[in-house]
Design a protein around this motif. Structure first.
Motif, PDB file in Angstrom:
ATOM      1  N   VAL A   1      15.252  -3.442 -11.150  1.00 34.33           N
ATOM      2  CA  VAL A   1      13.705  -3.810 -10.600  1.00 34.33           C
ATOM      3  C   VAL A   1      12.891  -2.716 -10.351  1.00 34.33           C
ATOM      4  CG1 VAL A   1      12.194  -5.268  -9.173  1.00 34.33           C
ATOM      5  CG2 VAL A   1      13.983  -6.433 -10.412  1.00 34.33           C
ATOM      6  N   LEU A   2      13.582  -2.014  -9.427  1.00 37.20           N
ATOM      7  CA  LEU A   2      12.919  -0.700  -8.804  1.00 37.20           C
ATOM      8  C   LEU A   2      12.707   0.464  -9.659  1.00 37.20           C
ATOM      9  CD1 LEU A   2      15.007  -0.461  -5.662  1.00 37.20           C
ATOM     10  CD2 LEU A   2      12.541  -1.212  -5.720  1.00 37.20           C
ATOM     11  N   ARG A   3      13.262   0.468 -10.924  1.00 38.31           N
ATOM     12  CA  ARG A   3      12.955   1.427 -11.802  1.00 38.31           C
ATOM     13  C   ARG A   3      11.776   1.221 -12.756  1.00 38.31           C
ATOM     14  NH1 ARG A   3      18.820   1.062 -12.269  1.00 38.31           N
ATOM     15  NH2 ARG A   3      19.722   2.784 -11.332  1.00 38.31           N
ATOM     16  N   LEU A   4      10.976  -0.054 -12.641  1.00 44.00           N
ATOM     17  CA  LEU A   4       9.948  -0.267 -13.347  1.00 44.00           C
ATOM     18  C   LEU A   4       8.777   0.802 -13.292  1.00 44.00           C
ATOM     19  CD1 LEU A   4      10.220  -4.464 -12.958  1.00 44.00           C
ATOM     20  CD2 LEU A   4      10.596  -3.118 -14.939  1.00 44.00           C
ATOM     21  N   PRO A   5       8.123   0.717 -14.169  1.00 47.43           N
ATOM     22  CA  PRO A   5       6.788   1.321 -13.724  1.00 47.43           C
ATOM     23  C   PRO A   5       5.933   0.961 -12.497  1.00 47.43           C
ATOM     24  CG  PRO A   5       7.018   1.126 -16.176  1.00 47.43           C
ATOM     25  CD  PRO A   5       8.029   0.281 -15.587  1.00 47.43           C
ATOM     26  N   LYS A   6       5.385   1.813 -11.725  1.00 47.61           N
ATOM     27  CA  LYS A   6       4.834   1.255 -10.548  1.00 47.61           C
ATOM     28  C   LYS A   6       3.863   0.273 -10.547  1.00 47.61           C
ATOM     29  CE  LYS A   6       5.528   5.836  -8.290  1.00 47.61           C
ATOM     30  NZ  LYS A   6       4.895   7.050  -7.761  1.00 47.61           N
ATOM     31  N   GLN A   7       2.970   0.096 -11.522  1.00 45.84           N
ATOM     32  CA  GLN A   7       2.097  -0.672 -11.543  1.00 45.84           C
ATOM     33  C   GLN A   7       2.595  -2.295 -11.984  1.00 45.84           C
ATOM     34  OE1 GLN A   7      -1.353  -0.247 -11.241  1.00 45.84           O
ATOM     35  NE2 GLN A   7      -1.659  -2.426 -10.873  1.00 45.84           N
ATOM     36  N   GLN A   8       3.676  -1.934 -13.019  1.00 46.98           N
ATOM     37  CA  GLN A   8       4.416  -3.381 -13.217  1.00 46.98           C
ATOM     38  C   GLN A   8       5.303  -3.479 -11.749  1.00 46.98           C
ATOM     39  OE1 GLN A   8       7.094  -2.769 -16.340  1.00 46.98           O
ATOM     40  NE2 GLN A   8       7.611  -4.866 -16.294  1.00 46.98           N
ATOM     41  N   LEU A   9       5.620  -2.921 -11.112  1.00 47.94           N
ATOM     42  CA  LEU A   9       6.510  -3.067  -9.918  1.00 47.94           C
ATOM     43  C   LEU A   9       5.488  -3.798  -8.894  1.00 47.94           C
ATOM     44  CD1 LEU A   9       9.201  -3.050  -8.592  1.00 47.94           C
ATOM     45  CD2 LEU A   9       8.486  -0.525  -7.639  1.00 47.94           C
ATOM     46  N   ARG A  10       4.401  -3.193  -8.694  1.00 47.38           N
ATOM     47  CA  ARG A  10       3.733  -3.642  -7.725  1.00 47.38           C
ATOM     48  C   ARG A  10       3.211  -5.369  -7.973  1.00 47.38           C
ATOM     49  NH1 ARG A  10      -2.031  -1.149  -5.472  1.00 47.38           N
ATOM     50  NH2 ARG A  10      -2.553  -2.911  -4.327  1.00 47.38           N
ATOM     51  N   LYS A  11       3.004  -5.526  -9.448  1.00 48.20           N
ATOM     52  CA  LYS A  11       2.471  -6.723  -9.841  1.00 48.20           C
ATOM     53  C   LYS A  11       3.521  -7.823  -9.606  1.00 48.20           C
ATOM     54  CE  LYS A  11       0.952  -9.420 -14.048  1.00 48.20           C
ATOM     55  NZ  LYS A  11       0.761  -9.232 -15.322  1.00 48.20           N
ATOM     56  N   LEU A  12       4.926  -7.289  -9.825  1.00 42.74           N
ATOM     57  CA  LEU A  12       6.288  -8.090  -9.635  1.00 42.74           C
ATOM     58  C   LEU A  12       6.433  -8.353  -8.176  1.00 42.74           C
ATOM     59  CD1 LEU A  12       8.707  -9.420 -11.139  1.00 42.74           C
ATOM     60  CD2 LEU A  12       9.879  -7.336 -10.445  1.00 42.74           C
ATOM     61  N   LEU A  13       6.331  -7.506  -7.297  1.00 41.78           N
ATOM     62  CA  LEU A  13       6.867  -7.713  -5.963  1.00 41.78           C
ATOM     63  C   LEU A  13       5.708  -8.191  -4.981  1.00 41.78           C
ATOM     64  CD1 LEU A  13       8.827  -4.266  -5.005  1.00 41.78           C
ATOM     65  CD2 LEU A  13       9.563  -6.439  -5.972  1.00 41.78           C
ATOM     66  N   TYR A  14       4.239  -7.844  -5.297  1.00 43.23           N
ATOM     67  CA  TYR A  14       3.422  -8.206  -4.460  1.00 43.23           C
ATOM     68  C   TYR A  14       2.019  -8.873  -5.510  1.00 43.23           C
ATOM     69  CZ  TYR A  14       5.682  -4.778  -1.358  1.00 43.23           C
ATOM     70  OH  TYR A  14       6.446  -4.145  -0.598  1.00 43.23           O
ATOM     71  N   PRO A  15       2.322 -10.011  -5.959  1.00 42.49           N
ATOM     72  CA  PRO A  15       1.355 -10.481  -6.848  1.00 42.49           C
ATOM     73  C   PRO A  15       0.142 -10.879  -6.436  1.00 42.49           C
ATOM     74  CG  PRO A  15       3.034 -12.274  -6.328  1.00 42.49           C
ATOM     75  CD  PRO A  15       3.598 -10.954  -5.768  1.00 42.49           C
TER      76      PRO A  15
ATOM     77  N   GLU B   1       0.800  -1.312   0.044  1.00 44.78           N
ATOM     78  CA  GLU B   1       0.058  -0.249   0.116  1.00 44.78           C
ATOM     79  C   GLU B   1       0.761   1.287  -0.055  1.00 44.78           C
ATOM     80  OE1 GLU B   1      -2.464  -0.397   3.401  1.00 44.78           O
ATOM     81  OE2 GLU B   1      -4.124  -1.639   2.192  1.00 44.78           O
ATOM     82  N   ARG B   2       2.215   1.270   0.377  1.00 51.90           N
ATOM     83  CA  ARG B   2       3.333   2.500   0.602  1.00 51.90           C
ATOM     84  C   ARG B   2       3.717   2.358  -0.751  1.00 51.90           C
ATOM     85  NH1 ARG B   2       7.191   1.573   4.834  1.00 51.90           N
ATOM     86  NH2 ARG B   2       7.774   3.472   4.303  1.00 51.90           N
ATOM     87  N   LEU B   3       3.693   1.642  -1.677  1.00 52.99           N
ATOM     88  CA  LEU B   3       4.399   1.674  -2.745  1.00 52.99           C
ATOM     89  C   LEU B   3       4.173   2.519  -3.652  1.00 52.99           C
ATOM     90  CD1 LEU B   3       6.753  -0.367  -4.214  1.00 52.99           C
ATOM     91  CD2 LEU B   3       4.610  -1.477  -5.585  1.00 52.99           C
ATOM     92  N   PHE B   4       3.112   3.371  -3.879  1.00 57.89           N
ATOM     93  CA  PHE B   4       2.678   4.304  -4.710  1.00 57.89           C
ATOM     94  C   PHE B   4       2.818   5.693  -3.972  1.00 57.89           C
ATOM     95  CE2 PHE B   4       0.538   0.750  -6.450  1.00 57.89           C
ATOM     96  CZ  PHE B   4       0.912   0.855  -7.854  1.00 57.89           C
ATOM     97  N   GLU B   5       3.330   5.595  -2.604  1.00 55.01           N
ATOM     98  CA  GLU B   5       3.281   6.829  -1.881  1.00 55.01           C
ATOM     99  C   GLU B   5       4.999   7.219  -1.548  1.00 55.01           C
ATOM    100  OE1 GLU B   5       0.977   6.094   1.684  1.00 55.01           O
ATOM    101  OE2 GLU B   5      -0.811   5.612   0.517  1.00 55.01           O
TER     102      GLU B   5
ATOM    103  N   GLY C   1       6.543 -12.406  -7.938  1.00 51.71           N
ATOM    104  CA  GLY C   1       6.565 -12.973  -6.466  1.00 51.71           C
ATOM    105  C   GLY C   1       7.774 -13.588  -5.928  1.00 51.71           C
ATOM    106  N   ILE C   2       8.691 -13.645  -6.730  1.00 52.78           N
ATOM    107  CA  ILE C   2      10.300 -14.087  -6.506  1.00 52.78           C
ATOM    108  C   ILE C   2      10.995 -13.394  -5.513  1.00 52.78           C
ATOM    109  CG2 ILE C   2      12.340 -14.834  -7.077  1.00 52.78           C
ATOM    110  CD1 ILE C   2       9.983 -16.353  -8.119  1.00 52.78           C
ATOM    111  N   HIS C   3      10.842 -12.068  -5.429  1.00 52.47           N
ATOM    112  CA  HIS C   3      11.399 -11.258  -4.274  1.00 52.47           C
ATOM    113  C   HIS C   3      10.578 -11.444  -2.706  1.00 52.47           C
ATOM    114  CE1 HIS C   3      14.145  -9.338  -7.215  1.00 52.47           C
ATOM    115  NE2 HIS C   3      13.172  -9.267  -8.150  1.00 52.47           N
ATOM    116  N   LEU C   4       9.331 -11.451  -3.020  1.00 50.83           N
ATOM    117  CA  LEU C   4       8.463 -11.346  -1.992  1.00 50.83           C
ATOM    118  C   LEU C   4       8.880 -12.641  -1.095  1.00 50.83           C
ATOM    119  CD1 LEU C   4       6.362 -10.183  -0.031  1.00 50.83           C
ATOM    120  CD2 LEU C   4       4.708 -11.453  -1.104  1.00 50.83           C
ATOM    121  N   LEU C   5       9.085 -13.930  -1.939  1.00 46.27           N
ATOM    122  CA  LEU C   5       9.455 -15.328  -1.361  1.00 46.27           C
ATOM    123  C   LEU C   5      10.813 -15.015  -0.714  1.00 46.27           C
ATOM    124  CD1 LEU C   5       8.834 -18.121  -0.755  1.00 46.27           C
ATOM    125  CD2 LEU C   5       9.519 -18.725  -3.055  1.00 46.27           C
TER     126      LEU C   5
END
Length: 293
Positions: free
Chosen positions: A36-50, A11-15, A277-281
């Motif tokens: 990875v952190l330079r990805l567009p925010k929507q893509q970053l959220r999908k990658l980190l928090y599926p 929830e903080r990702l976009f803030e 989901g890999i980074h979260l795992l």
């Protein structure tokens, strides 16, 4: 309950654009994760928090069916965990040894995690990866491990294989259960699960396309019988449509909520193709092995 020291992250990702920018430039962040952190925010959220991506397709009254706030680390925590899995000269990932009995296992006093997965039947064997290779892909470990470790074909792993992750912890790759499991599977694996004192978490790899099968219940029943803490990792989430994946997630989550006692109440969906989901795992493993303290 959120793990100690971890904060709600999705929830903080976009803030937090300033935080993301600082992390992407930080020397304490690996080059790969900085990209990875330079990805567009929507893509970053999908990658980190599926799981949050799946949640968007739920009606408000169904969102309580998913446990989305159990483990929700911030991008800073995920960046710290990424360092644990970044191979350097001082942080090597090495094959240690193999064993067919617990008394042949190496005396490694660091924390251990174990990977378990079902061996598919002949009709399903087409695109399944080797058990350990799947785990390697999920953690981006160097491909050199494939040549240094025992040469295994899917369904032919006959031993417990031990791999050190730097000075942090050990991963144990087990023979697959179910179809074509070794004859001494029960004696080997059950004894390890019951007696290995430094085992911190068992990870059950479940194919998200087909869901929990009868063979998966073999591992689930073992973990439940021995009161072991375990986690269900949903693999191959890139193979399903959003609707099918959502259906599977809800069904498996209901199974976890109503049929299990020792299973961590949050699923970990991952893809070895998109790396979602890999980074979260990774961060969760770093946490349960005491490497985010």
């Amino acid at each position: 309950m959120v793990a100690p020291g971890l904060r709600l992250g999705a929830e903080r990702l976009f803030e937090m654009p300033a935080v993301l920018e600082r992390l992407s430039r930080s020397n304490s962040t690996s080059q790969a994760f900085a990209e990875v952190l330079r990805l567009p925010k929507q893509q970053l959220r999908k990658l980190l928090y599926p799981l949050h991506e799946v949640e968007r397709f739920l009606a408000p009254d169904r969102r309580q069916d998913l446990h989305l706030r159990i483990f929700d680390p911030s991008p800073e925590d995920i960046a710290r965990a990424d360092k644990v899995f970044t191979a350097t000269e001082g942080n090597r990932i090495d094959y240690v040894s193999s064993a067919v009995r617990i008394d042949h296992a190496p005396d490694l006093f660091r924390p251990e995690v174990v990977a378990l997965t079902a061996v598919p039947s002949v009709g399903l064997a087409g695109d399944f990866a080797v058990v350990f290779s799947s785990f390697v892909l999920y953690f981006h470990w160097p491909l050199r491990l494939k040549s240094e470790s025992p040469k295994n074909q899917y369904g032919h792993t006959k031993k417990m294989n031990f791999f050190k992750v730097g000075k942090h912890f050990t991963v144990v790759d087990m023979p697959g259960y179910g179809y074509r499991a070794p004859e001494d599977f029960v004696d080997m694996v059950e004894t390890y699960l019951k007696e290995r004192r430094n085992l911190k978490r068992t990870f059950l790899l479940v194919d998200s396309v087909v869901g929990i099968q009868k063979t998966d219940n073999i591992a689930i029943e073992m973990c439940e019988e021995f009161a072991l803490p375990y986690v269900i990792v949903l693999t191959k989430i890139d193979k399903s449509s959003k609707g099918h994946l959502l259906k599977q997630v809800l069904q498996i989550q209901k199974f976890v909520n109503t049929k299990t006692q020792g299973c961590f109440p949050q699923l970990f969906p991952v893809s070895a193709v998109t790396f979602s989901g890999i980074h979260l795992l990774r961060c969760f493993i770093a946490s349960v092995t005491g490497n985010l303290d």
